[in-house]
Every structure is written in C-alpha cells, then in structure tokens.
Write a protein that holds these residues in place. Structure first.
Motif, PDB file in Angstrom:
ATOM      1  N   SER A   1       8.620 -57.105  55.682  1.00 22.64           N
ATOM      2  CA  SER A   1       8.715 -57.692  57.009  1.00 22.64           C
ATOM      3  C   SER A   1       8.336 -56.606  58.002  1.00 22.64           C
ATOM      4  O   SER A   1       8.808 -55.470  57.888  1.00 22.64           O
ATOM      5  N   LEU A   2       7.487 -56.926  58.957  1.00 22.34           N
ATOM      6  CA  LEU A   2       7.056 -55.915  59.918  1.00 22.34           C
ATOM      7  C   LEU A   2       8.200 -55.432  60.800  1.00 22.34           C
ATOM      8  O   LEU A   2       8.111 -54.357  61.404  1.00 22.34           O
ATOM      9  N   THR A   3       9.263 -56.212  60.889  1.00 27.08           N
ATOM     10  CA  THR A   3      10.425 -55.773  61.663  1.00 27.08           C
ATOM     11  C   THR A   3      11.331 -54.849  60.859  1.00 27.08           C
ATOM     12  O   THR A   3      12.323 -54.335  61.384  1.00 27.08           O
TER      13      THR A   3
ATOM     14  N   LEU B   1       0.818 -51.643  68.212  1.00 27.34           N
ATOM     15  CA  LEU B   1       1.933 -51.566  67.270  1.00 27.34           C
ATOM     16  C   LEU B   1       1.720 -52.512  66.095  1.00 27.34           C
ATOM     17  O   LEU B   1       1.970 -52.164  64.935  1.00 27.34           O
ATOM     18  N   TRP B   2       1.251 -53.702  66.391  1.00 27.79           N
ATOM     19  CA  TRP B   2       0.987 -54.682  65.336  1.00 27.79           C
ATOM     20  C   TRP B   2      -0.046 -54.139  64.341  1.00 27.79           C
ATOM     21  O   TRP B   2       0.138 -54.223  63.123  1.00 27.79           O
ATOM     22  N   GLY B   3      -1.147 -53.576  64.857  1.00 32.28           N
ATOM     23  CA  GLY B   3      -2.172 -53.049  63.964  1.00 32.28           C
ATOM     24  C   GLY B   3      -1.656 -51.956  63.057  1.00 32.28           C
ATOM     25  O   GLY B   3      -1.947 -51.917  61.860  1.00 32.28           O
ATOM     26  N   LEU B   4      -0.856 -51.043  63.609  1.00 36.11           N
ATOM     27  CA  LEU B   4      -0.313 -49.957  62.795  1.00 36.11           C
ATOM     28  C   LEU B   4       0.613 -50.476  61.706  1.00 36.11           C
ATOM     29  O   LEU B   4       0.585 -50.009  60.561  1.00 36.11           O
ATOM     30  N   LYS B   5       1.442 -51.449  62.063  1.00 34.75           N
ATOM     31  CA  LYS B   5       2.379 -51.974  61.058  1.00 34.75           C
ATOM     32  C   LYS B   5       1.650 -52.742  59.964  1.00 34.75           C
ATOM     33  O   LYS B   5       2.013 -52.658  58.779  1.00 34.75           O
TER      34      LYS B   5
ATOM     35  N   PRO C   1       4.016 -65.153  69.771  1.00 35.52           N
ATOM     36  CA  PRO C   1       4.922 -65.056  68.623  1.00 35.52           C
ATOM     37  C   PRO C   1       5.011 -63.666  68.009  1.00 35.52           C
ATOM     38  O   PRO C   1       5.845 -63.432  67.133  1.00 35.52           O
ATOM     39  N   LEU C   2       4.149 -62.729  68.451  1.00 35.40           N
ATOM     40  CA  LEU C   2       4.099 -61.431  67.790  1.00 35.40           C
ATOM     41  C   LEU C   2       5.357 -60.597  68.000  1.00 35.40           C
ATOM     42  O   LEU C   2       5.769 -59.863  67.100  1.00 35.40           O
ATOM     43  N   LEU C   3       5.943 -60.666  69.174  1.00 33.30           N
ATOM     44  CA  LEU C   3       7.055 -59.778  69.503  1.00 33.30           C
ATOM     45  C   LEU C   3       8.168 -59.885  68.469  1.00 33.30           C
ATOM     46  O   LEU C   3       8.642 -58.884  67.941  1.00 33.30           O
ATOM     47  N   GLU C   4       8.578 -61.099  68.154  1.00 31.06           N
ATOM     48  CA  GLU C   4       9.674 -61.275  67.200  1.00 31.06           C
ATOM     49  C   GLU C   4       9.235 -60.965  65.776  1.00 31.06           C
ATOM     50  O   GLU C   4      10.046 -60.533  64.957  1.00 31.06           O
ATOM     51  N   ARG C   5       7.954 -61.176  65.469  1.00 30.82           N
ATOM     52  CA  ARG C   5       7.482 -60.967  64.106  1.00 30.82           C
ATOM     53  C   ARG C   5       7.192 -59.503  63.808  1.00 30.82           C
ATOM     54  O   ARG C   5       7.249 -59.073  62.652  1.00 30.82           O
ATOM     55  N   VAL C   6       6.903 -58.709  64.853  1.00 24.41           N
ATOM     56  CA  VAL C   6       6.434 -57.341  64.649  1.00 24.41           C
ATOM     57  C   VAL C   6       7.486 -56.290  64.929  1.00 24.41           C
ATOM     58  O   VAL C   6       7.591 -55.295  64.213  1.00 24.41           O
ATOM     59  N   CYS C   7       8.302 -56.474  65.963  1.00 21.95           N
ATOM     60  CA  CYS C   7       9.093 -55.377  66.520  1.00 21.95           C
ATOM     61  C   CYS C   7      10.504 -55.291  65.956  1.00 21.95           C
ATOM     62  O   CYS C   7      11.159 -56.311  65.720  1.00 21.95           O
ATOM     63  N   THR C   8      10.963 -54.049  65.780  1.00 21.50           N
ATOM     64  CA  THR C   8      12.387 -53.830  65.591  1.00 21.50           C
ATOM     65  C   THR C   8      13.085 -54.131  66.915  1.00 21.50           C
ATOM     66  O   THR C   8      12.441 -54.268  67.963  1.00 21.50           O
ATOM     67  N   ALA C   9      14.407 -54.206  66.877  1.00 26.84           N
ATOM     68  CA  ALA C   9      15.148 -54.485  68.107  1.00 26.84           C
ATOM     69  C   ALA C   9      14.870 -53.416  69.163  1.00 26.84           C
ATOM     70  O   ALA C   9      14.684 -53.735  70.354  1.00 26.84           O
TER      71      ALA C   9
END
Length: 330
Positions: free
Chosen positions: A214-216, A196-200, A167-175
């Motif tokens: 929102s992390l995104t 990337l998740w840790g930095l955000k 589930p992390l990809l959609e919760r963490v990343c910009t497009a």
C-alpha cells in the motif's frame, strides 16, 4: 542548472550543502544507441535509466528480420495480441527492455529472456548472468531502468492540468504527508502530490508486485542535510540510511519520470530525518536519495537542456567518456 531549493516542508538548514543532482534519464532514439553511454552509466553507478518514444523505435523494430528471435518466448504473445497498435507497442517495449539489458550484460539482445523473481520483479537473463529491469510508459514515452546492483523501479506519468489528483491523497500519503500537503496552496499541493506519487510507485515496483504494497504504508522525509530520503519502509519500520536512492526528472516538458533503487548493502550514515514532501520543480537530489523534477527536453525528443520551471536544476547533458570502446553493441 544548479537547483534553487524551494522551501520544502520541514525545510533543511540554510547552510546545508546542496547534494549533487541525480543523473537524468539517457535518451536512446533507436536500436543503434548510444549504448556506450548507457554502459558508462552502469559502470559508474551500477544502474541506468533510459527513455525514448514508441515512434522512434517502431520502424526499426517492425522491419527487423530478427524480430522473432529478439522477442524469444514473447513471440506467441506478440502474434496473439489482437489490436495492431497494441501488438506494435508490445514489440517496441520488449525491444527497448532487451537492448537496455544487453548493454548491462554486454551480451547480444536476442540471447536474453525475461524472467521473474519469486516476488514478481522482472529480470533479464542471459548466458553470462542477469540484470534487474523495470519498465514504464505514459503516452508516447517509454522508460526502462536496468540495474546490476539491486532492485530498480521506474514510473512515468503526464504532468499538467489534465491530471486528476482527487483520489490520490488518500491512496498515496501517510497521515503525516497528507497533513503537510493539506497546508500548501492548491497548485503547489497538486504538484508535490504528483512527485510523491511517482516516487512511491517507483519504490513499489522496485520491491515487486508480490510485496502487496500500500502506498500509504511507507513515507518520505528530509534528513538534516536537506536530502529527500525514505523514512519508513513498508510495515512502518525505519528505513536504513542509504538503503534507497530515489530521483525524479521532468522529461520532454510533460512527463515526470521517477526512479527508485534498492541497495540494502550500501553504507550511508545520515543525520536524523525531518518531515518533508518532494517539491514539484525543485527538490534536491543526493547519493542517499533525491528528487529532481527539473530536467527538461530540447526540441529534439527527450534530449535534456535548459532550466526547469520554478527552479534552476543542474543536469549536465550525458556524454560518453570513451570507456565504452570495445563494448558490445546489443
């Protein structure tokens, strides 16, 4: 351990000079310190990140006859925590935070009280001032960041195959970040997503829970010198050059510790950014921002030595400069 730069997405020019590595977290095995080293780091950079484990502090904290004044306003919460393990961990966590803040403020730890800014960021206040703080834990690890020069955020997480990234990809990343990650092999994609998740998370903690992030809503990129920088801030605006410093470190071979420091007054002209995602084990760190997942621990808990996996990253073992002579022990 000089970093061998893996080919990040949006790779920097081959002749780009490798920026200096960020300082690895300082291992503080107990209330006795070494607080002079923490003070030296604060004198040099305005901030410090320390790490330890619950077990290393547990006996000293629970047998401390001054535990009640040390916890201060948190004493009722400590007494009312029902589970014995939770109560002990609460006491240890608060003690590490206060001792680290005491090193920053050069004040006795029991004179400090935890407060919060209007946005929810924690702060330790003492008779002579206050210091920004952030705390994180994962498993047995405790991480505390302290800053005299602006908001700081820290995040800790386990690495390894047991981590769930679905589930992390959609919760963490910009497009853009998601598209770049999707083009990577699976193992590399999972590892870079973890970085990337840790930095955000660290950036979000530096801004405080009241920001409702929102992390995104913000993203990273690489500048023309190969440094990882925050490209967009929450809301989508372009981040000012030098406004953020970020770094990541592999600690004890199984924890990824991420830190973010917000210093809007910092002057830092930078080249235009090109897209990039932090590498799992070799992302260069620099004065504007950087990630390094290559600090590794020795057999002694949390002490740094040796090359990291997948790359050689240089993190000199922290040593005291002697400038802490005369500094108050918390």
């Amino acid at each position: 351990m000089i970093p061998a730069r893996s080919g990040p997405l949006g790779a920097p020019d081959a002749d780009a000079a490798a920026p200096p590595a960020a300082d690895a977290p300082l291992h503080v095995p107990g209330p006795e310190g070494p607080w002079d080293e923490v003070g030296d780091r604060l004198d040099d950079t305005g901030r410090a990140v320390v790490c330890t484990t619950w077990g290393q502090w547990l006996t000293a904290v629970l047998l401390d006859p001054a535990l009640r004044p040390l916890l201060g306003d948190d004493w009722p919460r400590y007494r009312q925590t029902p589970a014995g393990t939770g109560r002990m961990r609460f006491a240890v966590s608060r003690a590490v935070v206060k001792y680290a803040a005491a090193a920053a403020l050069d004040a006795p730890a029991h004179t400090l009280e935890l407060g919060r800014h209007p946005g929810g960021r924690p702060v330790l206040r003492g008779p002579a001032g206050e210091v920004e703080v952030s705390r994180a834990h994962a498993g047995e690890l405790i991480v505390v960041g302290v800053s005299r020069t602006g908001p700081i955020g820290v995040h800790a997480q386990r690495t390894g195959p047991d981590a769930s990234f679905g589930p992390l990809l959609e919760r963490v990343c910009t497009a853009r970040e998601g598209a770049l990650l999707a083009a990577l092999p699976e193992d590399e994609r999972r590892a870079r997503l973890l970085s990337l998740w840790g930095l955000k998370e660290a950036c979000a903690r530096a801004l405080g829970p009241g920001a409702g992030l929102s992390l995104t809503g913000f993203g990273f990129a690489r500048d023309g010198r190969g440094r990882l920088v925050l490209a967009t801030v929450p809301g989508g605006a372009q981040a000012a050059a030098g406004e953020w410093s970020v770094a990541g470190h592999l600690v004890q071979d199984r924890y990824l510790v991420s830190e973010a420091h917000h210093h809007p007054a910092a002057p830092a002209p930078a080249a235009p950014a090109v897209s990039g995602i932090p590498a799992a084990s070799a992302v260069p760190a620099g004065p504007a921002a950087g990630v390094d997942a290559g600090s590794r621990s020795a057999a002694g808990p949390l002490e740094e030595q040796g090359p990291g996996t997948g790359a050689l990253l240089r993190f000199p073992r922290p040593v005291t400069s002697g400038r802490g002579e005369g500094r108050r022990t918390p």
